[in-house]
Design a protein around this motif. Structure first.
Motif: not given
Length: 74
Positions: A40-44, A48-60
């Motif tokens: 399950v860890l790779p899916a988690i 989390l990577t997708i969420i972090w990337t979306v946050i970073r893009i949103f902050e641009t």
């Protein structure tokens, strides 16, 4: 057989089981648990990577300007 009677029968069998066999079943159970967690860890991590990337893009600045939430800081 009622559920309570079935539970008593199982409990009686477990009490008669040797400790070594109980430890073996505990080890098998722990191995199965770790195997499922590792699977399950790779899916988690991906989520989390997708969420972090979306946050970073949103902050641009560009996205903020498009959403008119913040004026660009120069």
């Amino acid at each position: 057989m009622t559920p309570a009677a079935a539970l008593r029968a199982v409990r009686a069998h477990l009490e008669d089981m040797p400790d070594g066999l109980k430890h073996l079943f505990d080890a098998i159970s722990l191995t199965a648990l770790l195997g499922s967690v590792i699977d399950v860890l790779p899916a988690i991590a991906t989520l989390l990577t997708i969420i972090w990337t979306v946050i970073r893009i949103f902050e641009t600045t560009t996205v903020q300007r498009l959403l008119r939430r913040k004026e660009p800081v120069e």
